[in-house]
Design a protein around this motif. Structure first.
Motif, PDB file in Angstrom:
ATOM      1  N   GLU A   1       0.832  -1.212   0.000  1.00  0.00           N
ATOM      2  CA  GLU A   1       0.000   0.000   0.000  1.00  0.00           C
ATOM      3  C   GLU A   1       0.861   1.254   0.000  1.00  0.00           C
ATOM      4  OE1 GLU A   1      -3.920  -1.848   2.315  1.00  0.00           O
ATOM      5  OE2 GLU A   1      -2.297  -0.890   3.455  1.00  0.00           O
ATOM      6  N   ILE A   2       2.010   1.195   0.664  1.00  0.00           N
ATOM      7  CA  ILE A   2       2.936   2.342   0.626  1.00  0.00           C
ATOM      8  C   ILE A   2       3.360   2.600  -0.813  1.00  0.00           C
ATOM      9  CG2 ILE A   2       5.232   3.153   1.286  1.00  0.00           C
ATOM     10  CD1 ILE A   2       4.902   1.482   3.862  1.00  0.00           C
ATOM     11  N   LYS A   3       3.740   1.532  -1.485  1.00  0.00           N
ATOM     12  CA  LYS A   3       4.207   1.666  -2.868  1.00  0.00           C
ATOM     13  C   LYS A   3       3.121   2.258  -3.749  1.00  0.00           C
ATOM     14  CE  LYS A   3       6.813  -0.960  -6.295  1.00  0.00           C
ATOM     15  NZ  LYS A   3       7.452  -2.255  -6.592  1.00  0.00           N
ATOM     16  N   ASP A   4       1.894   1.805  -3.583  1.00  0.00           N
ATOM     17  CA  ASP A   4       0.792   2.325  -4.391  1.00  0.00           C
ATOM     18  C   ASP A   4       0.486   3.771  -4.058  1.00  0.00           C
ATOM     19  OD1 ASP A   4       0.544  -0.077  -5.658  1.00  0.00           O
ATOM     20  OD2 ASP A   4      -1.178  -0.767  -4.496  1.00  0.00           O
ATOM     21  N   SER A   5       0.466   4.094  -2.781  1.00  0.00           N
ATOM     22  CA  SER A   5       0.074   5.457  -2.386  1.00  0.00           C
ATOM     23  C   SER A   5       1.129   6.480  -2.801  1.00  0.00           C
ATOM     24  CB  SER A   5      -0.159   5.528  -0.876  1.00  0.00           C
ATOM     25  OG  SER A   5       1.048   5.376  -0.162  1.00  0.00           O
ATOM     26  N   LEU A   6       2.359   6.038  -2.992  1.00  0.00           N
ATOM     27  CA  LEU A   6       3.434   6.951  -3.386  1.00  0.00           C
ATOM     28  C   LEU A   6       3.859   6.736  -4.836  1.00  0.00           C
ATOM     29  CD1 LEU A   6       5.609   6.904  -0.136  1.00  0.00           C
ATOM     30  CD2 LEU A   6       3.915   8.595  -0.842  1.00  0.00           C
ATOM     31  N   THR A   7       2.934   6.224  -5.649  1.00  0.00           N
ATOM     32  CA  THR A   7       3.212   6.063  -7.076  1.00  0.00           C
ATOM     33  C   THR A   7       3.683   7.386  -7.680  1.00  0.00           C
ATOM     34  OG1 THR A   7       1.609   4.279  -7.381  1.00  0.00           O
ATOM     35  CG2 THR A   7       2.158   5.582  -9.314  1.00  0.00           C
ATOM     36  N   GLY A   8       4.742   7.323  -8.466  1.00  0.00           N
ATOM     37  CA  GLY A   8       5.265   8.520  -9.114  1.00  0.00           C
ATOM     38  C   GLY A   8       6.216   9.323  -8.250  1.00  0.00           C
ATOM     39  N   LYS A   9       6.464   8.878  -7.009  1.00  0.00           N
ATOM     40  CA  LYS A   9       7.383   9.573  -6.112  1.00  0.00           C
ATOM     41  C   LYS A   9       8.735   8.866  -6.092  1.00  0.00           C
ATOM     42  CE  LYS A   9       4.316  12.520  -4.341  1.00  0.00           C
ATOM     43  NZ  LYS A   9       4.451  14.003  -4.450  1.00  0.00           N
TER      44      LYS A   9
END
Length: 960
Positions: A605-613
């Motif tokens: 979920e961390i990876k998804d929520s910070l997509t593009g970062k």
């Protein structure tokens, strides 16, 4: 193309070649047919056969003799240069009587030429500040040999010397019979040291996959019988066939005038004569379809792995727009599938610990798609079913729009990052990328071109177009089913094939869509105020102290655009742990804090929520501190600081993540036990520290008995109670850095000024008893690691002495290379080093290590003892001191121009300002070391009676 190679690094998208997909005609307005690579005419640049234009900043040229050259002016780091000389010949080009000679010839480049005596090339380079291995190297692969020089200075003499030595390699090697014979032992030592169960398995797999083709029988290391007996004429034949101007490319990148460099190249290489004989064209063999096959290989020390490989005949063409687009889209497809497999691997009930897909070219052999699976112990069949079912699901139903959007967002971020850092790219990396572009027949393009390419292509990347190209990825011959491991258990070739057939016929359902959760860690509370601000003008940094005890160092640099490194230091580290408590340091060190997630988000979920970062999280437990580190850019700096703060205050330590780590452990320990180096990793550090539990790697049983709560308690105590210091280095203003500290770490509760150190926390000793230690490995019977260590001293008590011991170790390395490697041929890469602790008073050691034959352990010890006796009895020469000192000094000058150096040197300096003095004085202290100092230190510290001797030898085979 640079874009694609960089994507490989950033997103693990393999270099791709297939064009079997739905065309996107809106991008290629006037497509040019891909042109085949014809090596019989010599090397050429891909842009001469393509509708893609090359980076206009790069100068491409060809001499009348056919040698190609590439020049790029680049000033990162300033005042340095990188030179590469690539020959289009590797092990695949050898004939049957030359197997191993392409690599052997690489060694001979350092063993005498027309104008350089045997043994002098490395010495010449050392006098110019290049250390062997770090700055001077070469490698031989299946289809290329590359010589590498990284010059720490670009004075005329340095550049001329570098080009002169490359010219000697290109056409003037002596290939003296005596020098060849003397080098045989070194090559055999390298073969011995590099041999492993993994290499054996790869050879078996390549034979199963590519039987009848050269790749299956042409490992670069070659055959020992040929290495032992090959006559000079076989070397000369290969040298004349592939070390010729039409097969060579010289790459020079650095801080110099391109016009002057081009004139130098022409002056140095124009007299290199093209041989009269035509270019030798190798028959690599054609790929032969095999259908669905199942093969396996078992050997002690192998980790368990399952693979499926689909292969198709390779078509070698220069890159054009259509091929570039096809490759790029295939990269997106494999990235999306890898995201699915990674997400599945993190679920507690998934039977595999890891799985991934790759699509790539095997040199001159085939284009392959491969699924790799690491099963959890004893779950090979279930792991294969789960992973391959996921692949079939992807083939049948494709990606969904959310997956495509996430992947495009990450890809766009990558291109933007590359564009913003275009003016401060690293010269060494650029040189290697240019070499790769020649090897792959790709056009080298600029970050601006790559950005424009992506922006033009992006609107046409529809879900339908993406999904239409998935099936062709898996349309090759096969698959070849492969199982390797220490044992095959009940999943042998037949069971694997039967399971494949079952999965192939099963119905699959579409994957469930997932929704991104918002990033919740944006507000951490009210910040403490800055109560002290100090500018350190000579070092260009500012140091802050906050009312809650948090300290910070901020250094704005212009070394690399768009690059920022952050280190959050929690004082104490190993010194804050009592050895009597036997803390689970190793388990905590290898656990992945990020994989454990946060209280409000799982790792996925961390990876998804910070997509593009752009952000990262790394945990390290050092002698004097535990650190969290991250790297980002100015755009995502606030997010990076929030991520580090979130893991400081709300790390979740998911039991599932630790359980997944444990599933890798049996194979990991088996692998370590199979090589001398692996056993040293398990036992050496503890032996050198008198078996201090903080430095002891636990047994496999003890590791598996460690609980997630044990790890959490160790790390959490350091992150949540110890003093905090933040170091920020890079392309960031002081004001912005301070603003983000205020929003994150300045909100922490009050921290102590000093870490809590137990009574025995600073106690660490070099052993004084049981100085002869013998360990056994389970690998090849002729592999042995011989290690000698002398008690040294710490750093803080006398920094000049510590610097002197480092120079002494460099001198010892020079002697080991001359005597142990070159004269006696006992080992491929003997070396010495000096370790000094900056935390534990009095602790340090000098060491000399080599991998030798078991029967040569005593000969190695005697050789070292002889070197030590001579260093004590006789002063070294001024030239030897120069060759030991200059690479150190020049490397320091380069270090000061990199963010990496400052990010490593500054942490801890707010509470111990001596660390700033160490930066100021280190060069002068190294330069101050004299010939007399070396002799004095050798007499004081190189006492063979106090030395610890470690031998790691093969286990005795049980009697039959």
């Amino acid at each position: 193309m640079l874009m694609k190679k960089s994507l490989l690094t950033a997103f693990a998208i393999a270099a791709l070649t297939t064009t079997a997909l739905t065309p996107i005609s809106s991008y290629a307005e006037a497509p040019v047919a891909a042109q085949s690579v014809d090596i019989s005419r010599g090397l050429d640049f891909a842009q001469n056969h393509s509708d893609i234009k090359a980076d206009p900043a790069v100068r491409f040229g060809k001499l009348p003799n056919g040698m190609t050259y590439i020049i790029l002016k680049n000033a990162t780091p300033p005042g340095t240069a990188s030179i590469r000389l690539r020959f289009n010949g590797g092990s695949l080009m050898e004939d049957d009587s030359q197997q191993g000679l392409a690599h052997f010839l690489e060694h001979m480049a350092f063993n005498g030429s027309k104008n350089v005596a045997e043994g002098d090339m490395v010495k010449i380079l050392e006098r110019h500040g290049l250390s062997f291995g770090a700055d001077t190297n070469a490698h031989t692969g299946f289809s290329e040999t590359v010589y590498e020089l990284d010059l720490p200075k670009v004075a005329d003499d340095d550049l001329d010397t570098g080009l002169f030595l490359m010219r000697e390699t290109a056409g003037n090697l002596s290939l003296d019979d005596g020098a060849i014979d003397r080098e045989r032992g070194v090559i055999l030592g390298e073969e011995r040291a590099s041999d492993s169960p993994g290499r054996h398995a790869y050879m078996k797999w390549s034979t199963a996959a590519f039987g009848g083709q050269k790749y299956a029988v042409r490992l670069p290391i070659g055959l020992t019988d040929i290495i032992k007996t090959a006559k000079r004429d076989r070397f000369v034949d290969y040298y004349n066939s592939f070390y010729r101007p039409e097969q060579a490319t010289l790459v020079v990148v650095g801080d110099f005038d391109p016009d002057a460099m081009e004139a130098r190249i022409k002056a140095k290489f124009s007299d290199w004569q093209k041989p009269a004989a035509p270019i030798r064209v190798t028959d690599f063999g054609a790929y032969k379809p095999k259908g669905v096959t199942s093969e396996a290989y078992a050997e002690k020390g192998l980790r368990t792995e399952l693979t499926m490989t689909w292969s198709q005949p390779i078509t070698e063409t220069y890159q054009n727009e259509a091929k570039e687009t096809a490759d790029f889209l295939d990269g997106l497809r494999t990235q999306i599938l890898n995201e699915r497999l990674e997400r599945l691997a993190k679920l507690p009930d998934t039977p595999f610990a890891a799985a991934s897909i790759a699509h790539d070219d095997v040199d001159h052999t085939a284009t392959v798609t491969q699924l790799s699976i690491t099963p959890k112990p004893g779950r090979e069949k279930d792991a294969f079913v789960a992973a391959y079912t996921t692949v079939r699901q992807f083939i049948e139903y494709g990606a969904d729009q959310a997956e495509l959007d996430r992947t495009l967002s990450d890809t766009e971020t990558y291109f933007k990052q590359a564009l913003q850092g275009a003016n401060t790219r690293n010269s060494r990396q650029l040189a290697e990328s240019l070499v790769d572009s020649m090897a792959d027949g790709e056009v080298f393009t600029s970050p601006q071109q790559d950005w424009d390419y992506f922006q033009k292509l992006k609107p046409s990347i529809t879900l339908n177009a993406l999904n239409a190209g998935i099936m062709p990825l898996f349309a090759g011959d096969g698959p070849l089913l492969w199982h390797e491991g220490a044992t095959l258990g009940d999943f042998d070739q037949k069971a694997f094939l039967d399971t494949y057939n079952t999965v192939q016929l099963a119905k699959v359902a579409a994957a469930e869509a997932r929704v991104n959760k918002p990033w919740p860690y944006t507000d951490f509370g009210t910040p403490a105020k800055v109560i002290k601000r100090e500018e350190v003008k000579d070092l260009g940094l500012t140091q802050l102290t906050y009312a809650n005890g948090v300290r910070a160092t901020i250094k704005n640099t212009n070394f690399k655009d768009d690059e920022i490194g952050i280190t959050v230091r929690f004082a104490g580290g190993l010194s804050a742990l009592s050895p009597a408590a036997k803390p689970p340091v190793f388990a905590a060190s290898v656990s992945d804090l990020q994989e454990g997630g946060l209280g409000k988000l799982t790792a996925s979920e961390i990876k998804d929520s910070l997509t593009g970062k752009i952000y990262s999280v790394g945990l390290s437990i050092g002698e004097d501190a535990t650190t969290l580190s991250g790297g980002t850019n100015p755009t995502d700096f606030a997010t990076q600081m929030q991520v580090l703060m979130a893991f400081t205050t709300d790390a979740a330590y998911s039991p599932d993540a630790f359980a997944r780590l444990k599933s890798f452990i049996p194979d990991y320990y088996n692998q370590l036990n199979s090589t001398p180096g692996g056993v040293f990793q398990m036992s050496g550090a503890a032996a050198l520290r008198d078996n201090d539990p903080r430095f002891t790697m636990p047994s496999q049983a003890d590791f598996l008995g460690t609980t997630n709560d044990h790890v959490k308690a160790l790390i959490d105590r350091q992150l949540k109670t110890e003093p905090v210091e933040i170091t920020i280095v890079g392309d960031i203003s002081e004001a912005e850095a301070e603003a983000q500290i205020s929003k994150t770490f300045a909100t922490l509760g009050k921290r102590a000024d000093q870490p809590a150190i137990p009574a025995d926390g600073l106690s660490l000793h070099f052993p004084t008893q049981n100085l002869n230690r013998v360990f056994e490995h389970q690998g090849r019977a002729d592999q042995d690691l011989s290690y000698i260590a002398w008690p040294g001293t710490d750093f803080m008590s006398d920094t000049q002495r510590a610097r002197g011991l480092t120079v002494l170790a460099e001198v010892l390395s020079l002697r080991l290379t001359d005597i142990v490697r070159e004269q006696k041929g006992l080992s491929y890469s003997p070396y010495a080093s000096n370790y000094y602790s900056q935390t534990f008073p009095g602790y340090g050691y000098l060491s000399a290590v080599a991998q030798v034959k078991p029967e040569d352990d005593q000969a190695y010890y005697d050789a070292v003892a002889g070197i030590v006796a001579d260093l004590k009895a006789h002063p070294i020469s001024d030239d030897e001191l120069l060759r030991a000192q200059k690479p150190l000094l020049d490397r320091m000058d380069t270090d000061l121009k990199t963010n990496t150096f400052w990010a490593g040197a500054l942490p801890g300096s707010t509470t111990d300002p001596r660390k700033l003095d160490y930066i100021r004085t280190r060069r002068d202290q190294y330069k101050a070391v004299t010939v007399a100092d070396i002799q004095k230190l050798a007499n004081e510290y190189l006492d063979m009676n106090k030395a610890m001797r470690i031998q790691i030898k093969p286990a005795v085979a049980p009697a039959k």
